[in-house]
Design a protein around this motif. Structure first.
Motif, PDB file in Angstrom:
ATOM      1  N   ARG A 199      15.532   8.224  10.844  1.00  0.00           N
ATOM      2  CA  ARG A 199      15.826   7.345  10.026  1.00  0.00           C
ATOM      3  C   ARG A 199      15.282   5.856  10.521  1.00  0.00           C
ATOM      4  N   ILE A 200      15.289   5.730  11.585  1.00  0.00           N
ATOM      5  CA  ILE A 200      14.899   4.308  12.217  1.00  0.00           C
ATOM      6  C   ILE A 200      13.154   4.504  12.141  1.00  0.00           C
ATOM      7  N   THR A 201      12.597   5.355  12.515  1.00  0.00           N
ATOM      8  CA  THR A 201      11.311   5.674  12.605  1.00  0.00           C
ATOM      9  C   THR A 201      10.714   5.826  11.100  1.00  0.00           C
ATOM     10  N   SER A 202      11.544   6.405  10.270  1.00  0.00           N
ATOM     11  CA  SER A 202      11.054   6.655   8.878  1.00  0.00           C
ATOM     12  C   SER A 202      10.968   5.302   8.249  1.00  0.00           C
ATOM     13  N   HIS A 203      11.710   4.202   8.672  1.00  0.00           N
ATOM     14  CA  HIS A 203      11.603   2.820   8.256  1.00  0.00           C
ATOM     15  C   HIS A 203      10.252   2.396   8.650  1.00  0.00           C
ATOM     16  N   LEU A 204      10.148   2.508  10.050  1.00  0.00           N
ATOM     17  CA  LEU A 204       9.151   1.823  10.776  1.00  0.00           C
ATOM     18  C   LEU A 204       7.782   2.531   9.967  1.00  0.00           C
ATOM     19  N   LYS A 205       7.623   3.940   9.946  1.00  0.00           N
ATOM     20  CA  LYS A 205       6.452   4.564   9.345  1.00  0.00           C
ATOM     21  C   LYS A 205       6.113   3.940   7.925  1.00  0.00           C
ATOM     22  N   SER A 206       7.323   3.782   7.181  1.00  0.00           N
ATOM     23  CA  SER A 206       6.989   3.289   5.821  1.00  0.00           C
ATOM     24  C   SER A 206       6.412   2.163   5.929  1.00  0.00           C
ATOM     25  N   LEU A 207       6.784   1.120   6.813  1.00  0.00           N
ATOM     26  CA  LEU A 207       6.303  -0.243   7.158  1.00  0.00           C
ATOM     27  C   LEU A 207       4.775   0.004   7.488  1.00  0.00           C
ATOM     28  N   SER A 208       4.698   0.824   8.508  1.00  0.00           N
ATOM     29  CA  SER A 208       3.226   0.867   8.908  1.00  0.00           C
ATOM     30  C   SER A 208       2.235   1.292   8.086  1.00  0.00           C
ATOM     31  N   SER A 209       2.638   2.328   7.032  1.00  0.00           N
ATOM     32  CA  SER A 209       1.902   2.719   6.083  1.00  0.00           C
ATOM     33  C   SER A 209       1.509   1.773   4.964  1.00  0.00           C
ATOM     34  N   VAL A 210       2.469   0.936   4.826  1.00  0.00           N
ATOM     35  CA  VAL A 210       2.406  -0.175   3.969  1.00  0.00           C
ATOM     36  C   VAL A 210       1.511  -1.102   4.456  1.00  0.00           C
ATOM     37  N   ALA A 211       1.587  -1.222   5.803  1.00  0.00           N
ATOM     38  CA  ALA A 211       0.852  -2.404   6.448  1.00  0.00           C
ATOM     39  C   ALA A 211      -0.730  -1.731   6.379  1.00  0.00           C
ATOM     40  N   GLU A 212      -0.835  -0.593   6.608  1.00  0.00           N
ATOM     41  CA  GLU A 212      -2.282  -0.196   6.504  1.00  0.00           C
ATOM     42  C   GLU A 212      -3.059  -0.436   5.262  1.00  0.00           C
ATOM     43  N   LYS A 213      -2.168  -0.067   4.200  1.00  0.00           N
ATOM     44  CA  LYS A 213      -2.620  -0.360   2.913  1.00  0.00           C
ATOM     45  C   LYS A 213      -3.052  -1.812   2.490  1.00  0.00           C
ATOM     46  N   ILE A 214      -2.105  -2.493   3.069  1.00  0.00           N
ATOM     47  CA  ILE A 214      -2.443  -3.819   2.978  1.00  0.00           C
ATOM     48  C   ILE A 214      -3.858  -4.390   3.701  1.00  0.00           C
ATOM     49  N   ALA A 215      -3.848  -3.718   4.845  1.00  0.00           N
ATOM     50  CA  ALA A 215      -4.985  -4.110   5.795  1.00  0.00           C
ATOM     51  C   ALA A 215      -6.268  -3.524   4.855  1.00  0.00           C
ATOM     52  N   ALA A 216      -6.220  -2.605   4.056  1.00  0.00           N
ATOM     53  CA  ALA A 216      -7.229  -1.873   3.435  1.00  0.00           C
ATOM     54  C   ALA A 216      -7.352  -2.696   2.052  1.00  0.00           C
ATOM     55  N   GLY A 217      -6.527  -3.833   1.901  1.00  0.00           N
ATOM     56  CA  GLY A 217      -6.841  -4.554   0.774  1.00  0.00           C
ATOM     57  C   GLY A 217      -6.146  -4.365  -0.586  1.00  0.00           C
ATOM     58  N   ASP A 218      -5.090  -3.617  -0.343  1.00  0.00           N
ATOM     59  CA  ASP A 218      -4.126  -3.492  -1.435  1.00  0.00           C
ATOM     60  C   ASP A 218      -2.818  -4.054  -1.231  1.00  0.00           C
ATOM     61  N   PHE A 219      -2.790  -5.172  -2.170  1.00  0.00           N
ATOM     62  CA  PHE A 219      -1.749  -6.207  -1.789  1.00  0.00           C
ATOM     63  C   PHE A 219      -0.454  -5.961  -2.497  1.00  0.00           C
ATOM     64  N   ASN A 220      -0.386  -4.927  -3.441  1.00  0.00           N
ATOM     65  CA  ASN A 220       0.610  -4.545  -4.225  1.00  0.00           C
ATOM     66  C   ASN A 220       1.494  -3.734  -3.827  1.00  0.00           C
ATOM     67  N   GLN A 221       1.632  -3.848  -2.465  1.00  0.00           N
ATOM     68  CA  GLN A 221       2.537  -2.842  -1.607  1.00  0.00           C
ATOM     69  C   GLN A 221       3.851  -3.465  -1.427  1.00  0.00           C
ATOM     70  N   VAL A 222       5.074  -2.781  -1.801  1.00  0.00           N
ATOM     71  CA  VAL A 222       6.307  -3.215  -1.335  1.00  0.00           C
ATOM     72  C   VAL A 222       7.050  -2.188  -0.531  1.00  0.00           C
ATOM     73  N   VAL A 223       7.720  -2.499   0.530  1.00  0.00           N
ATOM     74  CA  VAL A 223       8.402  -1.848   1.447  1.00  0.00           C
ATOM     75  C   VAL A 223       9.817  -1.694   0.751  1.00  0.00           C
ATOM     76  N   ASN A 224      10.728  -0.460   0.316  1.00  0.00           N
ATOM     77  CA  ASN A 224      11.785  -0.544   0.085  1.00  0.00           C
ATOM     78  C   ASN A 224      12.752  -0.002   1.129  1.00  0.00           C
ATOM     79  N   ILE A 225      13.450  -1.052   1.763  1.00  0.00           N
ATOM     80  CA  ILE A 225      14.459  -0.315   2.701  1.00  0.00           C
ATOM     81  C   ILE A 225      15.885  -1.020   2.363  1.00  0.00           C
ATOM     82  N   THR A 226      16.880  -0.285   2.134  1.00  0.00           N
ATOM     83  CA  THR A 226      17.981  -0.886   1.842  1.00  0.00           C
ATOM     84  C   THR A 226      19.024  -0.050   2.962  1.00  0.00           C
ATOM     85  N   THR A 227      19.022  -0.841   4.003  1.00  0.00           N
ATOM     86  CA  THR A 227      20.119  -0.033   5.147  1.00  0.00           C
ATOM     87  C   THR A 227      21.013  -1.076   5.396  1.00  0.00           C
ATOM     88  N   ASN A 228      20.875  -2.185   4.895  1.00  0.00           N
ATOM     89  CA  ASN A 228      21.909  -3.464   5.333  1.00  0.00           C
ATOM     90  C   ASN A 228      21.778  -3.792   6.859  1.00  0.00           C
TER      91      ASN A 228
END
Lengths: 127, 504
Positions: free
Chosen positions: B197-226
């Protein structure tokens, strides 16, 4: 000189036309002036013309267009063209020469500049 | 070797769980062992208390009177305890009077020939009036038998088997062991899932960060773990939205700048045309008139016409440099490269400026140590020289000397031609030597009045020299001010980037 060479000048500035025609007339040429491309083309179709002095920036039909129209016409395509240009860009020079202009005269020019360039052009063409 | 964060988390959590449960297991087994031991000891002591009087009494009677039920009594007593292994009646003389051995519920009564006891513990406690016990390979309890008259002649030595304890401990250890194994497995699975679970959050963060790095700034990370991950995701989203805004602004700015650039170019072309056309007509006629082509003119008129002409020419020059500087700073200039004869670009300028030289009675010296340049733009290089030479004339005192030289120059292992133009004008302060090449720069306000010009000549010169991959600078002392510029001597030098497209 057996017969005066006939030159058409197309420029939308009346003062330029006045000056150019004055200098060239004094220099022994027969000058026709036109304030726009349509008038100039009409003159060239009617009269036997030896040289066209053409401004690039003209209202409606510009200098480049005029050259294209002339090329498509049997009679007009034989008339040599010299561009009168206010632009100093080598780009314009290249296009001008490629499109079939013989020479270009940059504004501002003096009477001596103009006359000697035109004289040279005729000398060159006769050779 | 790269160990993923997830592996590390799993390993750490598993290790932690193992340590934790090992501690719990050890504590549990120690407690249980002690409980078991206490239980056995308590039972044994109870047994001793219950039986010692009866057994002792029965023995005395048997020993003294041949009491026949002694054996039966002992058997009955022994049956009460499952742990009892051996009962001995020992006299105060350390001799064994009676011994029973219990082996699989069979009792052997031995009448030994009064063997002397050797066990030091028993020997020590044989005469004591209280019950003593020793916990060793088995549990030994020495209990005194005191008859109804209070006389202590014999002690009873009970020996209890610890087999029950050993068995208990063994089964306890076995249970703890299996429990531990089970817990380790469960722990591993749990930590794997948790870390997943922890790393899946990290993975979703890093995949979004990669997309942003590629120039797609419409990415949003959805994590609701409180927890911290949600906070991280929120901060990340905030950052992305800020970047998105900035990028949008930048894009707008760039397109706006492009639009303005286009407008400016168009404006310059129009300005150039609009300003030159009236100048052509005016200058043309003034020149024509001055030459007497329009009728005779008086000397006064000649003088006036010369002034008009000079001013129109100056206006033409300033307009030209104004348009040039705007054009050059908009995009790099296009060079037309060809072999250049150095005297051919310098001499015509000297002729053009002849009237000005005469007027100030200047002396111009030339010395061409180098006379040609294999590649350069003739027209532009002429402009450079013209601008610097005009500057030299402007600042020279009357009767001053202007010296022009060309010489070989080496820098960074490259060959250059160095142009030097010196004048005896006022000293330029050290701090301002670089600034004079900036557009519209005047050393002080007064220069405008005393020398004229709008201060573009030197900056145009610098743009052209730099387009040739050269360098321009000035040196100044009280006596002499020197302008120097170096142009690479041939070879394959790269001029401006756009240059290649212009080579014919």
């Amino acid at each position: 000189m057996s017969q005066a060479k006939r030159i058409v000048v197309i420029d939308d500035e009346e003062d330029i036309l006045d000056f150019v025609s004055r200098v060239l007339t004094d220099g022994g040429y027969k000058v026709f002036t036109a304030k726009n491309a349509e008038d100039g083309i009409e003159v060239m179709k009617k009269e036997e013309i030896d040289l066209l002095l053409l401004d690039i920036m003209l209202p409606k039909i510009d200098g480049w267009e005029v050259i294209k129209i002339m090329k498509a016409d049997e009679k007009m395509k034989k008339i040599p063209v010299a561009m009168l240009t206010a632009r100093l860009d080598s780009h314009d020079k290249i296009i001008g020469l490629r499109e079939g202009a013989v020479d270009y005269i940059c504004k501002p020019f003096t009477a001596d500049d103009l006359l000697s360039r035109v004289n040279d052009m005729f000398k060159y063409m006769e050779e | 070797m790269r160990i993923s964060f997830r592996t590390k988390v799993v390993a750490l959590m598993t290790f932690g769980i193992i340590i934790l449960f090992l501690l719990i297991g050890i504590t549990f087994s120690i407690t249980r062992t002690n409980e078991l031991k206490k239980n056995i000891i308590d039972e044994a002591n109870n047994f001793v208390e219950l039986t010692r009087t009866e057994i002792g009494g029965a023995f005395v009677r048997y020993y003294e009177t041949g009491f026949f039920r002694f054996r039966e009594i002992v058997v009955r007593q022994v049956d009460l305890s499952s742990d009892i292994e051996n009962i001995q009646i020992v006299g105060l003389d350390k001799r064994i009077y009676f011994e029973s051995r219990t082996s699989e519920k069979e009792h052997f009564f031995l009448h030994i020939e009064r063997r002397v006891i050797s066990d030091s513990f028993i020997v020590e406690n044989i005469k004591k009036m209280e019950v003593n016990q020793k916990f060793d390979k088995n549990l030994v309890i020495v209990a005194p038998y005191i008859n109804e008259y209070g006389v202590h002649n014999y002690s009873i030595v009970y020996s209890f088997s610890l087999e029950r304890l050993d068995k208990g401990i063994a089964s306890l250890h076995r249970n703890v062991f299996f429990l531990c194994i089970g817990i380790i497995l469960v722990g591993f699975v749990i930590s794997h899932l948790l870390s997943g679970r922890i790393t899946s959050h990290l993975k979703s963060l890093s995949s979004v960060a990669e997309k942003i790095a590629a120039g797609d700034f419409n990415q949003v990370v959805n994590i609701t773990t409180n927890d911290e991950f949600e906070e991280l995701a929120k901060a990340f989203n905030l950052m992305t939205s800020e970047i998105r805004k900035d990028v949008r602004n930048l894009k707008n700015m760039v397109s706006e700048l492009r639009r303005r650039d286009k407008e400016r170019t168009l404006f310059l072309a129009n300005l150039s045309h609009e300003l030159r056309t009236p100048l052509t007509a005016s200058l043309g006629y003034v020149d024509y008139m001055e030459k007497g082509k329009l009728g005779k003119i008086t000397p006064e008129q000649t003088h006036s016409l010369a002034i008009i002409k000079r001013n129109l020419e100056r206006l033409t020059r300033e307009i030209r440099s104004l348009i040039d500087i705007s054009k050059y700073s908009l995009r790099s200039i296009k060079l037309t490269l060809a072999p250049v004869s150095i005297p051919n670009i310098i001499e015509p300028v000297l002729i053009d400026f002849h009237p000005d030289i005469e007027l100030k009675k200047l002396k111009v010296k030339t010395n061409y140590a180098v006379r040609s340049l294999p590649r350069g733009d003739r027209d532009y290089l002429k402009t450079v020289f013209e601008n610097i030479f005009r500057n030299a004339i402007k600042f020279s005192p009357d009767g001053g000397v202007i010296s022009i030289t060309t010489i070989d120059h080496k820098e960074r292992n490259k060959k250059f031609v160095c142009f030097t133009i010196s004048n005896q004008g006022p000293m330029i302060p050290q701090k301002k030597l670089n600034k004079i090449f900036e557009p519209f720069y005047q050393i002080d306000r007064s220069t405008k009045k005393s020398y004229g010009g709008i201060g573009l000549g030197l900056s145009i010169a610098r743009i052209i020299v730099e387009a040739h991959n050269g360098r321009i600078w000035a040196e100044s002392t009280k006596e002499i001010t020197v302008f120097k510029y170096i142009i690479p001597y041939g070879g394959k030098y790269v001029a401006s980037k756009k240059n290649s497209s212009n080579r014919r």
